[in-house]
Design a protein around this motif. Sequence first.
Motif, PDB file in Angstrom:
ATOM      1  N   ARG A 271       0.822  -1.233   0.000  1.00  0.00           N
ATOM      2  CA  ARG A 271       0.000   0.000   0.000  1.00  0.00           C
ATOM      3  C   ARG A 271       0.846   1.270   0.000  1.00  0.00           C
ATOM      4  O   ARG A 271       0.473   2.271   0.584  1.00  0.00           O
ATOM      5  N   TYR A 272       2.016   1.189  -0.659  1.00  0.00           N
ATOM      6  CA  TYR A 272       2.839   2.390  -0.775  1.00  0.00           C
ATOM      7  C   TYR A 272       2.518   3.149  -2.053  1.00  0.00           C
ATOM      8  O   TYR A 272       2.845   4.310  -2.192  1.00  0.00           O
ATOM      9  N   LEU A 273       1.931   2.450  -3.021  1.00  0.00           N
ATOM     10  CA  LEU A 273       1.570   3.149  -4.255  1.00  0.00           C
ATOM     11  C   LEU A 273       0.235   2.649  -4.780  1.00  0.00           C
ATOM     12  O   LEU A 273      -0.217   1.557  -4.416  1.00  0.00           O
ATOM     13  N   ALA A 274      -0.380   3.474  -5.635  1.00  0.00           N
ATOM     14  CA  ALA A 274      -1.667   3.115  -6.246  1.00  0.00           C
ATOM     15  C   ALA A 274      -1.545   3.219  -7.749  1.00  0.00           C
ATOM     16  O   ALA A 274      -0.797   4.048  -8.272  1.00  0.00           O
ATOM     17  N   ARG A 275      -2.266   2.311  -8.428  1.00  0.00           N
ATOM     18  CA  ARG A 275      -2.252   2.321  -9.883  1.00  0.00           C
ATOM     19  C   ARG A 275      -3.532   2.961 -10.390  1.00  0.00           C
ATOM     20  O   ARG A 275      -4.610   2.706  -9.868  1.00  0.00           O
ATOM     21  N   ASN A 276      -3.391   3.765 -11.440  1.00  0.00           N
ATOM     22  CA  ASN A 276      -4.569   4.333 -12.082  1.00  0.00           C
ATOM     23  C   ASN A 276      -4.517   4.107 -13.579  1.00  0.00           C
ATOM     24  O   ASN A 276      -3.663   4.648 -14.265  1.00  0.00           O
ATOM     25  N   ARG A 277      -5.462   3.298 -14.069  1.00  0.00           N
ATOM     26  CA  ARG A 277      -5.538   3.067 -15.509  1.00  0.00           C
ATOM     27  C   ARG A 277      -5.735   4.385 -16.232  1.00  0.00           C
ATOM     28  O   ARG A 277      -6.624   5.175 -15.894  1.00  0.00           O
ATOM     29  N   ASP A 278      -4.945   4.589 -17.237  1.00  0.00           N
ATOM     30  CA  ASP A 278      -5.088   5.775 -18.062  1.00  0.00           C
ATOM     31  C   ASP A 278      -6.358   5.604 -18.899  1.00  0.00           C
ATOM     32  O   ASP A 278      -6.555   4.579 -19.547  1.00  0.00           O
ATOM     33  N   THR A 279      -7.235   6.608 -18.877  1.00  0.00           N
ATOM     34  CA  THR A 279      -8.516   6.461 -19.580  1.00  0.00           C
ATOM     35  C   THR A 279      -8.360   6.534 -21.094  1.00  0.00           C
ATOM     36  O   THR A 279      -9.103   5.896 -21.835  1.00  0.00           O
ATOM     37  N   SER A 280      -7.367   7.266 -21.546  1.00  0.00           N
ATOM     38  CA  SER A 280      -7.209   7.409 -22.996  1.00  0.00           C
ATOM     39  C   SER A 280      -6.421   6.244 -23.604  1.00  0.00           C
ATOM     40  O   SER A 280      -6.514   5.971 -24.801  1.00  0.00           O
ATOM     41  N   ASP A 281      -5.624   5.548 -22.788  1.00  0.00           N
ATOM     42  CA  ASP A 281      -4.886   4.372 -23.264  1.00  0.00           C
ATOM     43  C   ASP A 281      -4.870   3.343 -22.150  1.00  0.00           C
ATOM     44  O   ASP A 281      -4.066   3.429 -21.227  1.00  0.00           O
ATOM     45  N   ARG A 282      -5.752   2.351 -22.286  1.00  0.00           N
ATOM     46  CA  ARG A 282      -5.951   1.445 -21.169  1.00  0.00           C
ATOM     47  C   ARG A 282      -4.831   0.427 -20.966  1.00  0.00           C
ATOM     48  O   ARG A 282      -4.905  -0.392 -20.068  1.00  0.00           O
ATOM     49  N   ARG A 283      -3.766   0.505 -21.786  1.00  0.00           N
ATOM     50  CA  ARG A 283      -2.606  -0.337 -21.491  1.00  0.00           C
ATOM     51  C   ARG A 283      -1.773   0.268 -20.366  1.00  0.00           C
ATOM     52  O   ARG A 283      -1.035  -0.420 -19.664  1.00  0.00           O
ATOM     53  N   VAL A 284      -1.906   1.591 -20.246  1.00  0.00           N
ATOM     54  CA  VAL A 284      -1.013   2.346 -19.365  1.00  0.00           C
ATOM     55  C   VAL A 284      -1.590   2.508 -17.966  1.00  0.00           C
ATOM     56  O   VAL A 284      -2.792   2.653 -17.812  1.00  0.00           O
ATOM     57  N   GLU A 285      -0.717   2.462 -16.961  1.00  0.00           N
ATOM     58  CA  GLU A 285      -1.142   2.781 -15.599  1.00  0.00           C
ATOM     59  C   GLU A 285      -0.333   3.954 -15.079  1.00  0.00           C
ATOM     60  O   GLU A 285       0.904   3.930 -15.137  1.00  0.00           O
ATOM     61  N   GLN A 286      -1.007   4.929 -14.551  1.00  0.00           N
ATOM     62  CA  GLN A 286      -0.309   6.021 -13.880  1.00  0.00           C
ATOM     63  C   GLN A 286      -0.102   5.613 -12.427  1.00  0.00           C
ATOM     64  O   GLN A 286      -1.040   5.168 -11.769  1.00  0.00           O
ATOM     65  N   LEU A 287       1.112   5.756 -11.975  1.00  0.00           N
ATOM     66  CA  LEU A 287       1.445   5.328 -10.613  1.00  0.00           C
ATOM     67  C   LEU A 287       1.654   6.543  -9.714  1.00  0.00           C
ATOM     68  O   LEU A 287       2.294   7.516 -10.115  1.00  0.00           O
ATOM     69  N   THR A 288       1.121   6.461  -8.516  1.00  0.00           N
ATOM     70  CA  THR A 288       1.352   7.527  -7.533  1.00  0.00           C
ATOM     71  C   THR A 288       1.556   6.912  -6.159  1.00  0.00           C
ATOM     72  O   THR A 288       1.058   5.827  -5.880  1.00  0.00           O
ATOM     73  N   LEU A 289       2.266   7.630  -5.321  1.00  0.00           N
ATOM     74  CA  LEU A 289       2.438   7.171  -3.955  1.00  0.00           C
ATOM     75  C   LEU A 289       1.166   7.430  -3.160  1.00  0.00           C
ATOM     76  O   LEU A 289       0.523   8.467  -3.313  1.00  0.00           O
ATOM     77  N   THR A 290       0.806   6.474  -2.326  1.00  0.00           N
ATOM     78  CA  THR A 290      -0.262   6.705  -1.351  1.00  0.00           C
ATOM     79  C   THR A 290       0.326   7.582  -0.250  1.00  0.00           C
ATOM     80  O   THR A 290       1.530   7.855  -0.242  1.00  0.00           O
ATOM     81  N   SER A 291      -0.511   7.993   0.693  1.00  0.00           N
ATOM     82  CA  SER A 291       0.069   8.836   1.751  1.00  0.00           C
ATOM     83  C   SER A 291       1.018   8.005   2.609  1.00  0.00           C
ATOM     84  O   SER A 291       2.027   8.524   3.095  1.00  0.00           O
ATOM     85  N   ALA A 292       0.729   6.719   2.753  1.00  0.00           N
ATOM     86  CA  ALA A 292       1.691   5.852   3.454  1.00  0.00           C
ATOM     87  C   ALA A 292       3.016   5.830   2.705  1.00  0.00           C
ATOM     88  O   ALA A 292       4.088   5.936   3.311  1.00  0.00           O
ATOM     89  N   GLY A 293       2.934   5.728   1.400  1.00  0.00           N
ATOM     90  CA  GLY A 293       4.149   5.714   0.581  1.00  0.00           C
ATOM     91  C   GLY A 293       4.925   7.011   0.707  1.00  0.00           C
ATOM     92  O   GLY A 293       6.157   7.009   0.763  1.00  0.00           O
ATOM     93  N   GLN A 294       4.185   8.115   0.749  1.00  0.00           N
ATOM     94  CA  GLN A 294       4.854   9.409   0.889  1.00  0.00           C
ATOM     95  C   GLN A 294       5.563   9.523   2.226  1.00  0.00           C
ATOM     96  O   GLN A 294       6.639  10.127   2.320  1.00  0.00           O
ATOM     97  N   THR A 295       4.933   8.958   3.251  1.00  0.00           N
ATOM     98  CA  THR A 295       5.568   8.985   4.572  1.00  0.00           C
ATOM     99  C   THR A 295       6.890   8.222   4.545  1.00  0.00           C
ATOM    100  O   THR A 295       7.916   8.702   5.039  1.00  0.00           O
ATOM    101  N   VAL A 296       6.855   7.045   3.952  1.00  0.00           N
ATOM    102  CA  VAL A 296       8.077   6.251   3.837  1.00  0.00           C
ATOM    103  C   VAL A 296       9.116   7.012   3.018  1.00  0.00           C
ATOM    104  O   VAL A 296      10.284   7.097   3.391  1.00  0.00           O
ATOM    105  N   TYR A 297       8.665   7.579   1.904  1.00  0.00           N
ATOM    106  CA  TYR A 297       9.586   8.334   1.052  1.00  0.00           C
ATOM    107  C   TYR A 297      10.250   9.468   1.830  1.00  0.00           C
ATOM    108  O   TYR A 297      11.470   9.642   1.776  1.00  0.00           O
ATOM    109  N   ARG A 298       9.433  10.207   2.551  1.00  0.00           N
ATOM    110  CA  ARG A 298       9.999  11.343   3.288  1.00  0.00           C
ATOM    111  C   ARG A 298      11.007  10.880   4.326  1.00  0.00           C
ATOM    112  O   ARG A 298      12.059  11.499   4.514  1.00  0.00           O
ATOM    113  N   ASP A 299      10.684   9.780   4.981  1.00  0.00           N
ATOM    114  CA  ASP A 299      11.612   9.252   5.976  1.00  0.00           C
ATOM    115  C   ASP A 299      12.937   8.862   5.332  1.00  0.00           C
ATOM    116  O   ASP A 299      14.010   9.266   5.779  1.00  0.00           O
TER     117      ASP A 299
END
Lengths: 150, 150
Positions: free
Chosen positions: B87-115
């Motif tokens: 649960r450090y990152l979340a995937r988001n299917r790109d709506t215009s190209d469904r092969r692609v996933e946009q990845l972002t850190l969850t807030s838990a992931g951001q906490t780990v990153y900052r640490d």
Amino acid sequence: MTQDKSAKKDDFDLQEFLPYLLNRAAEESSLEFQQVYKDRYGMLRTEWRVLFHLGNYGEMTAKEIGERAKIHKTKVSRAVSKLEQRRYLARNRDTSDRRVEQLTLTSAGQTVYRDLRLVAEAYDTKLAGLFSRDEAELLRKMLRRLAHMD
Amino acid sequence: MTQDKSAKKDDFDLQEFLPYLLNRAAEESSLEFQQVYKDRYGMLRTEWRVLFHLGNYGEMTAKEIGERAKIHKTKVSRAVSKLEQRRYLARNRDTSDRRVEQLTLTSAGQTVYRDLRLVAEAYDTKLAGLFSRDEAELLRKMLRRLAHMD
DNA sequence: GCTTGTTAGTTACAAAATCAACTATTACTC
DNA sequence: GAGTAATAGTTGATTTTGTAACTAACAAGC
């Protein structure tokens, strides 16, 4: 949400992080030489390192190689076995301590070593050529410092 | 046969060979930081690199991470899976190209990153402290050149 | 609109690295 | 000198990586 992938949110930039830069530079600069010892002799990284230690410094035990090159003993052991199979090195039981084996390159091993050494020299010259003579010398000094090899 | 393990038979010395020096310095300088992300978060090298790319540069696809960090797509894929499991990152299917996933850190992931970023900053400062300010800057420049990151 | 090619990402299998436990031999201690 | 600890090196089990083949989605040509 505005994305700007060249700048960063804070004062840290991954691309400036020394361990990251060092790893990237190490990987990149290993590629070309790796191609040669892999394609030409089917060797692995640990294997050429062992070969070079024996070729460059002469007879040595597995333990010594591990200490000098900072390679774990299991990796050394397996590399030595493989080099022995290929008849690139010979083992000699130490008479005064029968746990120990003195390792030396066979003449076949020396031939391989000399061939690869030529490639290494040429490649090193090429890499160093990216910088001035002084810069290259300073680079080596700094790397030795980082690697605790001084 | 005289043995002299500090000098060499010819003009080549393994300890001066740039790819070898770079690898030794990279390994040595990674150890301490590795200990932290491994012990504290059970992460692997590729995993912190992916985490840092997202934390440092923001939303990105797996492909982009692979290109920027020069990591093979299968390694990226596995690292992303593991970071997602934790649960450090979340995937988001790109709506215009469904092969692609946009990845972002969850807030838990951001906490780990900052640490980890704090640890990285402190460690980088420590490493750079081995040299003068000018030398450290030159070192980074040379490493970028070697890594083809300039 | 259907074939062919390309791309993003995953999965399966083989190769290699890591870690722990093991053997054989030597050293230490009483 | 018997018993315990230490050392050189190997082996086996587990984890991680590398390579190739795969799926799903899109693109281009006709």
